[in-house]
Design an enzyme around this catalytic site. Sequence first.
Site, PDB file in Angstrom:
ATOM      1  N   HIS A  25      -3.965  -1.659  -6.803  1.00 50.21           N
ATOM      2  CA  HIS A  25      -3.196  -0.491  -7.217  1.00 50.21           C
ATOM      3  C   HIS A  25      -4.154   0.609  -7.670  1.00 50.21           C
ATOM      4  O   HIS A  25      -4.887   0.438  -8.635  1.00 50.21           O
ATOM      5  CB  HIS A  25      -2.214  -0.871  -8.329  1.00 50.21           C
ATOM      6  CG  HIS A  25      -1.126  -1.787  -7.843  1.00 50.21           C
ATOM      7  ND1 HIS A  25      -0.159  -2.319  -8.670  1.00 50.21           N
ATOM      8  CD2 HIS A  25      -0.842  -2.261  -6.602  1.00 50.21           C
ATOM      9  CE1 HIS A  25       0.659  -3.077  -7.945  1.00 50.21           C
ATOM     10  NE2 HIS A  25       0.250  -3.050  -6.699  1.00 50.21           N
ATOM     11  N   ASP A  54       0.821  -1.224   0.000  1.00 51.91           N
ATOM     12  CA  ASP A  54       0.000   0.000   0.000  1.00 51.91           C
ATOM     13  C   ASP A  54       0.852   1.271   0.000  1.00 51.91           C
ATOM     14  O   ASP A  54       0.442   2.302   0.522  1.00 51.91           O
ATOM     15  CB  ASP A  54      -0.954   0.029   1.206  1.00 51.91           C
ATOM     16  CG  ASP A  54      -1.745  -1.255   1.362  1.00 51.91           C
ATOM     17  OD1 ASP A  54      -2.413  -1.637   0.385  1.00 51.91           O
ATOM     18  OD2 ASP A  54      -1.679  -1.876   2.436  1.00 51.91           O
TER      19      ASP A  54
END
Length: 430
Positions: free
Chosen positions: A42, A14
Amino acid sequence: MGKNVVVLGTQWGDEGKGKIVDLLTEHATAVVRYQGGHNAGHTLVIDGEKTVLHLIPSGVLREGVQCLIGNGVVVAPDALLREIIKLEEKGIPVRERLRISPSCPLILSYHVALDQAREKARGEFKIGTTGRGIGPAYEDKVARRGLRIGDLFHRERFAAKLGELLDYHNFVLVNYYKEPAIDFQKTLDECMEYADMLKPLMLDVTAALHEMRRDGKDIMFEGAQGSLLDIDHGTYPYVTSSNTTAGGIATGSGFGPMYLDYILGITKAYTTRVGSGPFPTELFDDVGAFLAKRGHEFGATTGRARRCGWFDAVILRRAIEINSISGLCLTKLDVLDGLETINICIGYENEEGAVIDAPTDADSYLGLRPVYEEMPGWSESTLGAKTLEELPAAARAYIKRVEELVGAPIDIISTGPDRNETIVLRHPFG
C-alpha cells in the site's frame, strides 16, 4: 454512535487503497487489517513523501490512530519487524499504536522456500505469487498444523510443533523439489528472538474492536489485494490464498457483518493485473504502454510490471454484488488524460457470439472477447482537481457512464497520488 467503514479493492489489487485509507483515517479511531500478509503493498504519498506499507495498517501515518492486525492476517515476523524499524526511523512511534492478534498464523522460512520452489517447478504455468510464503502459511492454517504468534511465547510447545512441521515440509522440499532442508535450530533461535520483540504488541483484537464499538468509536477495515483475487470468488486458481472480499472481515477480525455501516470499493479508471491469470481487456498496444507509463504501473511489493487494459464494468458489477458495495472510489482518473477515445468493457462475447457475464473460474475466460462501448476522451488535465466542476465535461460523462453500467455511485474520485488530490462527493464517515 460510531461508524464502521470498510475499504477494499474491487479489481485484481493495486487499486490505490492505501491512499484512500490514509485519507479517511482522519475520522477513525482504529484501522484494522483482516486478511493477507506482506504480499500487500500500500503506497501512501503525503506532502510529496512516499511510504510503502506491507503489513502495518495504513492508518499508521495518522497521529493517534490505533493500528490493529486481526487473526486473519498471516504474519512474517522478520518482515513485520523490518517495517516497524523503517517507520521508526522516520519518527513514527509504531510500537505505541500497533497491536496484533496472537491468533495470527506465522509465516516462517519453510513457507517461503516452499512457495518459491513450487513456482519454479510450475515453469510457464506458474500462478504468479509474490514468493513470500503466503499460500503455504494459509495451507498450514487450514490443515490445522500451523504455528501462530501466540505459540512463540511457549518455547517448549513451539519447539515441539516446529520439529513436526519441519519433518513434514523438509521431506517435500528435499525429495520432491530437490531444495535444501530448513535448519531446525536456526529457525527456533530466530523465532525466540522474534518472541521477545513481539510480546508487547499482543492484544485480543476481537475484544478490543467490540469495546470500541460499544464506546461509539469509528473503525476502518483495510482490505488487501482485490476482490477478483479472492480464494473463493476470484479467477481461480490465479488468486491469493485469503478472502479478499467483505466476508473476510468477520472471519479475519471477529467483527460481524451486522456492525458494518459502509463498504467502499476502490477501482481504477482502467484495469491492471500483476502476474498470471485471465484479463479480458488487457492491451498489448501503445495505449497499454501509455497507461503503464503514466500510471507508474509497477508493483509496490514485487516491482513487477503490471498488465494494463481498459476499464471492465463486468468484473466490477460482480465485485459490487459480492461485497454489497455502498459506494465506489474511482482512482487514477488523471492517467486517462490525453487519450482521444476511451473504451469501457460492457460484456464478454463467447465463441458462439453470445454476450455473457463474468465466468466463475479462469478456464471459462478462454475464448472470450470483450465487448466495448467507446467514449470520447479529454485533453485537459484532471491532475489535482478537488471539485467535480474542475473536471472536463468528457471526464464527468465517463464517471457518470461508469456509475450507470455498474449500478453503484462513485462517492470519491482520486486525481493524483497525494492525499489532498481527491474529490469527495459523499464521505463514508459522513
